[in-house]
Design a protein around this motif. Structure first.
Motif, PDB file in Angstrom:
ATOM      1  N   SER A 294       0.824  -1.212   0.000  1.00 27.64           N
ATOM      2  CA  SER A 294       0.000   0.000   0.000  1.00 27.64           C
ATOM      3  C   SER A 294       0.855   1.258   0.000  1.00 27.64           C
ATOM      4  N   VAL A 295       1.931   1.252   0.777  1.00 27.78           N
ATOM      5  CA  VAL A 295       2.843   2.400   0.805  1.00 27.78           C
ATOM      6  C   VAL A 295       3.541   2.548  -0.540  1.00 27.78           C
ATOM      7  N   LEU A 296       3.944   1.437  -1.143  1.00 30.92           N
ATOM      8  CA  LEU A 296       4.567   1.485  -2.466  1.00 30.92           C
ATOM      9  C   LEU A 296       3.627   2.127  -3.475  1.00 30.92           C
ATOM     10  N   ALA A 297       2.358   1.761  -3.423  1.00 31.93           N
ATOM     11  CA  ALA A 297       1.370   2.348  -4.345  1.00 31.93           C
ATOM     12  C   ALA A 297       1.293   3.858  -4.179  1.00 31.93           C
ATOM     13  N   LYS A 298       1.288   4.328  -2.937  1.00 27.94           N
ATOM     14  CA  LYS A 298       1.199   5.766  -2.685  1.00 27.94           C
ATOM     15  C   LYS A 298       2.454   6.497  -3.163  1.00 27.94           C
ATOM     16  N   ILE A 299       3.619   5.891  -2.983  1.00 28.43           N
ATOM     17  CA  ILE A 299       4.865   6.514  -3.440  1.00 28.43           C
ATOM     18  C   ILE A 299       4.854   6.652  -4.960  1.00 28.43           C
ATOM     19  N   LEU A 300       4.438   5.601  -5.649  1.00 31.15           N
ATOM     20  CA  LEU A 300       4.369   5.667  -7.116  1.00 31.15           C
ATOM     21  C   LEU A 300       3.387   6.735  -7.572  1.00 31.15           C
ATOM     22  N   TYR A 301       2.291   6.872  -6.854  1.00 28.68           N
ATOM     23  CA  TYR A 301       1.291   7.904  -7.202  1.00 28.68           C
ATOM     24  C   TYR A 301       1.862   9.297  -6.959  1.00 28.68           C
ATOM     25  N   ASP A 302       2.531   9.503  -5.842  1.00 24.75           N
ATOM     26  CA  ASP A 302       3.120  10.812  -5.533  1.00 24.75           C
ATOM     27  C   ASP A 302       4.218  11.174  -6.521  1.00 24.75           C
ATOM     28  N   ARG A 303       4.874  10.178  -7.077  1.00 27.00           N
ATOM     29  CA  ARG A 303       5.926  10.425  -8.069  1.00 27.00           C
ATOM     30  C   ARG A 303       5.341  10.660  -9.465  1.00 27.00           C
ATOM     31  N   GLY A 304       4.029  10.586  -9.595  1.00 23.47           N
ATOM     32  CA  GLY A 304       3.375  10.838 -10.869  1.00 23.47           C
ATOM     33  C   GLY A 304       3.516   9.715 -11.864  1.00 23.47           C
ATOM     34  N   GLU A 305       3.726   8.474 -11.370  1.00 21.06           N
ATOM     35  CA  GLU A 305       3.958   7.349 -12.272  1.00 21.06           C
ATOM     36  C   GLU A 305       2.735   6.464 -12.457  1.00 21.06           C
ATOM     37  N   ILE A 306       1.715   6.619 -11.611  1.00 21.12           N
ATOM     38  CA  ILE A 306       0.483   5.836 -11.762  1.00 21.12           C
ATOM     39  C   ILE A 306      -0.721   6.742 -11.494  1.00 21.12           C
ATOM     40  N   ASP A 307      -1.897   6.288 -11.955  1.00 24.03           N
ATOM     41  CA  ASP A 307      -3.130   7.040 -11.746  1.00 24.03           C
ATOM     42  C   ASP A 307      -4.121   6.311 -10.847  1.00 24.03           C
ATOM     43  N   LEU A 308      -4.162   5.010 -10.969  1.00 26.35           N
ATOM     44  CA  LEU A 308      -5.127   4.209 -10.213  1.00 26.35           C
ATOM     45  C   LEU A 308      -4.452   2.954  -9.659  1.00 26.35           C
ATOM     46  N   VAL A 309      -5.091   2.347  -8.648  1.00 34.17           N
ATOM     47  CA  VAL A 309      -4.577   1.116  -8.041  1.00 34.17           C
ATOM     48  C   VAL A 309      -5.692   0.076  -7.986  1.00 34.17           C
ATOM     49  N   LEU A 310      -5.404  -1.110  -8.485  1.00 31.29           N
ATOM     50  CA  LEU A 310      -6.305  -2.251  -8.341  1.00 31.29           C
ATOM     51  C   LEU A 310      -5.588  -3.341  -7.554  1.00 31.29           C
ATOM     52  N   CYS A 311      -6.333  -4.000  -6.694  1.00 30.45           N
ATOM     53  CA  CYS A 311      -5.734  -5.051  -5.864  1.00 30.45           C
ATOM     54  C   CYS A 311      -6.555  -6.327  -5.982  1.00 30.45           C
ATOM     55  N   PHE A 312      -5.875  -7.471  -6.025  1.00 26.89           N
ATOM     56  CA  PHE A 312      -6.540  -8.773  -6.073  1.00 26.89           C
ATOM     57  C   PHE A 312      -5.946  -9.657  -4.973  1.00 26.89           C
ATOM     58  N   SER A 313      -6.811 -10.350  -4.240  1.00 28.84           N
ATOM     59  CA  SER A 313      -6.373 -11.202  -3.138  1.00 28.84           C
ATOM     60  C   SER A 313      -7.278 -12.427  -3.036  1.00 28.84           C
ATOM     61  N   PRO A 314      -6.895 -13.447  -2.251  1.00 29.61           N
ATOM     62  CA  PRO A 314      -7.612 -14.722  -2.281  1.00 29.61           C
ATOM     63  C   PRO A 314      -8.931 -14.786  -1.525  1.00 29.61           C
ATOM     64  N   SER A 315      -9.243 -13.811  -0.659  1.00 25.07           N
ATOM     65  CA  SER A 315     -10.479 -13.879   0.116  1.00 25.07           C
ATOM     66  C   SER A 315     -11.050 -12.483   0.318  1.00 25.07           C
ATOM     67  N   SER A 316     -12.342 -12.430   0.622  1.00 25.20           N
ATOM     68  CA  SER A 316     -13.015 -11.140   0.790  1.00 25.20           C
ATOM     69  C   SER A 316     -12.524 -10.388   2.009  1.00 25.20           C
ATOM     70  N   ILE A 317     -12.173 -11.091   3.082  1.00 31.43           N
ATOM     71  CA  ILE A 317     -11.689 -10.402   4.284  1.00 31.43           C
ATOM     72  C   ILE A 317     -10.325  -9.768   4.025  1.00 31.43           C
ATOM     73  N   VAL A 318      -9.476 -10.440   3.239  1.00 33.89           N
ATOM     74  CA  VAL A 318      -8.170  -9.874   2.888  1.00 33.89           C
ATOM     75  C   VAL A 318      -8.353  -8.707   1.925  1.00 33.89           C
ATOM     76  N   ALA A 319      -9.280  -8.842   0.974  1.00 32.16           N
ATOM     77  CA  ALA A 319      -9.573  -7.741   0.049  1.00 32.16           C
ATOM     78  C   ALA A 319     -10.048  -6.515   0.818  1.00 32.16           C
ATOM     79  N   HIS A 320     -10.849  -6.733   1.840  1.00 36.65           N
ATOM     80  CA  HIS A 320     -11.329  -5.626   2.676  1.00 36.65           C
ATOM     81  C   HIS A 320     -10.174  -4.981   3.426  1.00 36.65           C
ATOM     82  N   ASP A 321      -9.238  -5.793   3.935  1.00 32.98           N
ATOM     83  CA  ASP A 321      -8.074  -5.253   4.638  1.00 32.98           C
ATOM     84  C   ASP A 321      -7.210  -4.411   3.704  1.00 32.98           C
TER      85      ASP A 321
END
Length: 495
Positions: free
Chosen positions: A39-66
């Protein structure tokens, strides 16, 4: 937010690699903090102007919620796919149902994709890909701006290649861009030291067609292919003994840490409710049961996470990635015997907290494969700290095998079941209501109407003497004399 050293190192390594390649694979031991790192890596890339959006995929709904919560905290924005969101967090199951509006995002925006526990997704190409790996290979791999794949177990039981991973041509081993093992995590005070207690018995009696056979250990019993392991973990006497040992240890820990909790891993949904009833009847303890049958399973897990309740019982919903740091004791009654599942489950009790007591105990039957996995995990622990103990159950198990009664139906929560093609059934007595009729077995168990009978059980009985031995650098092993021969033979085969 102050990052752990490994998290900072991994983020810097990813940013450096993204200068030349778009995919990054990080291996970090369960409980190390992969969600925060990604999550921190995603924010750093966004602050550096290298990404616009973030999508995440995980094995369960509780982990996706986290993950959604962790990303929301970093970006101070919502991650639910609605207007104004910075992205969304999905389960891998959703990959096959996402509509074209989601996939069009990759054409219009620079999308950073996080894959949690990527080992669930197989495939180096469409030909060897599984259902979750195929859309990653065909749709995401080339269109994403950057990806990070994280896992606590960088292999698959079926030996298929992991999606987005590179492998060495000569050895065939996976190439991780960053690796952070259990030994390093314990050294850095990031993870607890796992202590494993494998319960065995040296007085096992099996009655089959009027013939009585005796066995001196679970290894001896299972090697004869008479009774499958699933019959051991569902036996009331075995359940009671494991619960008693586990509950005693949890009570000791709660003397110092009142919020310490325990996880019981069951083999099936009826098994989970059977365990809950035995826990209540024999130890007077209550437990929260969380299975795929519960409509509010995620809410139950979240509530338990922030409570001081002692026990939670699940089949597969609290296996990997689920963050309940206050868990310090695990009772492993699952019939799943893969190393991946074992390591992921044991990882649930390894997360360090600020509590005064940071012990972590896993109790399990002394099934040969599980014991082997325990030794492998112990080898990952700094010298002199790992404990793998073998202890004896204090009841005889008498099994009566009835080959005429076959075809047991098991309601599974998504885990593979350990069965034989022509599995003999152990007669453990009929569980009946007051009217000698069971209309809904699971509801009857929930209501406590089923009496747990012990007149016909897998025979694990008798009085046992223990002594402690030092073996191969491990601090202590507790084992009876009768089982010593089996242990020596088994150790020679394994090592």
């Amino acid at each position: 937010m102050k990052l752990r050293n490994w998290q900072s190192e991994c983020i810097n390594s990813a940013i450096s690699k993204y200068k030349s390649k778009k995919h990054f694979l990080a291996l970090a031991t369960p409980g190390a903090g992969k969600t925060v790192m990604a999550s921190v890596l995603a924010k750093i890339l966004y602050d550096r102007g290298e990404i616009d959006l973030v999508l995440c995929f995980s094995p369960s709904s509780i982990v996706a919620h986290d993950f959604s919560g962790a990303l929301s905290e970093q970006f101070e924005a919502h991650f639910d796919g609605n207007i104004g969101a910075m992205g969304n967090s999905y389960t891998y199951q959703a990959l096959s149902t996402l509509n074209s509006t989601v996939w069009r995002l990759f054409d219009k925006y620079r999308v950073f994709v996080i894959f949690d526990e990527i080992h669930h997704c197989a495939g180096s190409s469409v030909k060897d890909a599984n259902a979750w790996g195929k859309p990653i290979i065909t749709t995401i791999k080339e269109r994403a701006a950057f990806t990070i794949a994280v896992t606590g177990t960088a292999w698959r039981t079926d030996a298929l290649p992991i999606a987005l991973a590179d492998y060495c041509n000569e050895s065939g081993k996976i190439q991780c861009d960053y690796a952070y093992g259990l030994k390093e995590a314990i050294r850095d005070n990031v993870c607890r030291i796992p202590q494993v207690i494998a319960l065995d018995n040296d007085q096992i009696t099996v009655v089959e067609n009027g013939e009585t056979n005796y066995f001196t250990s679970f290894l001896d019993l299972l090697s004869q292919s008479i009774i499958p392991y699933s019959k051991i973990v569902t036996n009331p006497s075995v359940i009671e003994q494991l619960l008693n040992h586990s509950n005693t240890k949890l009570n000791e820990i709660r003397c110092f840490n009142k919020s310490a909790g325990g996880l019981i891993v069951a083999s099936s949904i009826p098994h989970a409710w059977k365990i809950e009833l035995i826990l209540k009847q024999t130890l007077g303890e209550s437990a929260i049961v969380v299975t795929s049958d519960e409509d509010n399973a995620n809410e139950l897990i979240t509530s338990f996470r922030h409570s001081q309740d002692k026990w939670i019982i699940s089949v597969g919903m609290i296996s990997e990635g689920t963050n309940i740091p206050r868990l310090q004791v695990c009772c492993y009654l699952s019939n799943v015997k893969t190393e991946m599942n074992y390591r992921q489950v044991s990882g649930r009790i390894l997360r360090i907290t600020d509590a005064p007591n940071q012990q972590a105990f896993l109790f399990m039957p002394a099934e040969p494969k599980l014991v082997e996995y325990a030794y492998r995990v112990a080898q990952d622990v700094p010298d002199g700290l790992a404990k793998v103990k073998l202890a004896q159950l204090d009841e005889e198990i008498i099994a009566e095998v009835d080959k005429a009664n076959q075809g047991e139906q098991i309601i599974s929560d998504g885990d593979p079941i350990d069965t034989f093609p022509d599995e003999p059934i152990i007669n453990i007595g009929d569980a009946k209501t007051d009217n000698d009729e069971i209309k809904d077995p699971i509801n009857e168990i929930k209501e406590g109407k089923i009496a747990i009978t012990t007149d016909k059980i897998i025979g694990i009985d008798g009085q046992f003497n223990h002594k402690e031995l030092e073996i191969d650098g491990f601090e202590h092993l507790v084992i009876s004399k009768q089982s010593m021969a089996q242990l020596n033979q088994y150790s020679a085969e394994v090592f």
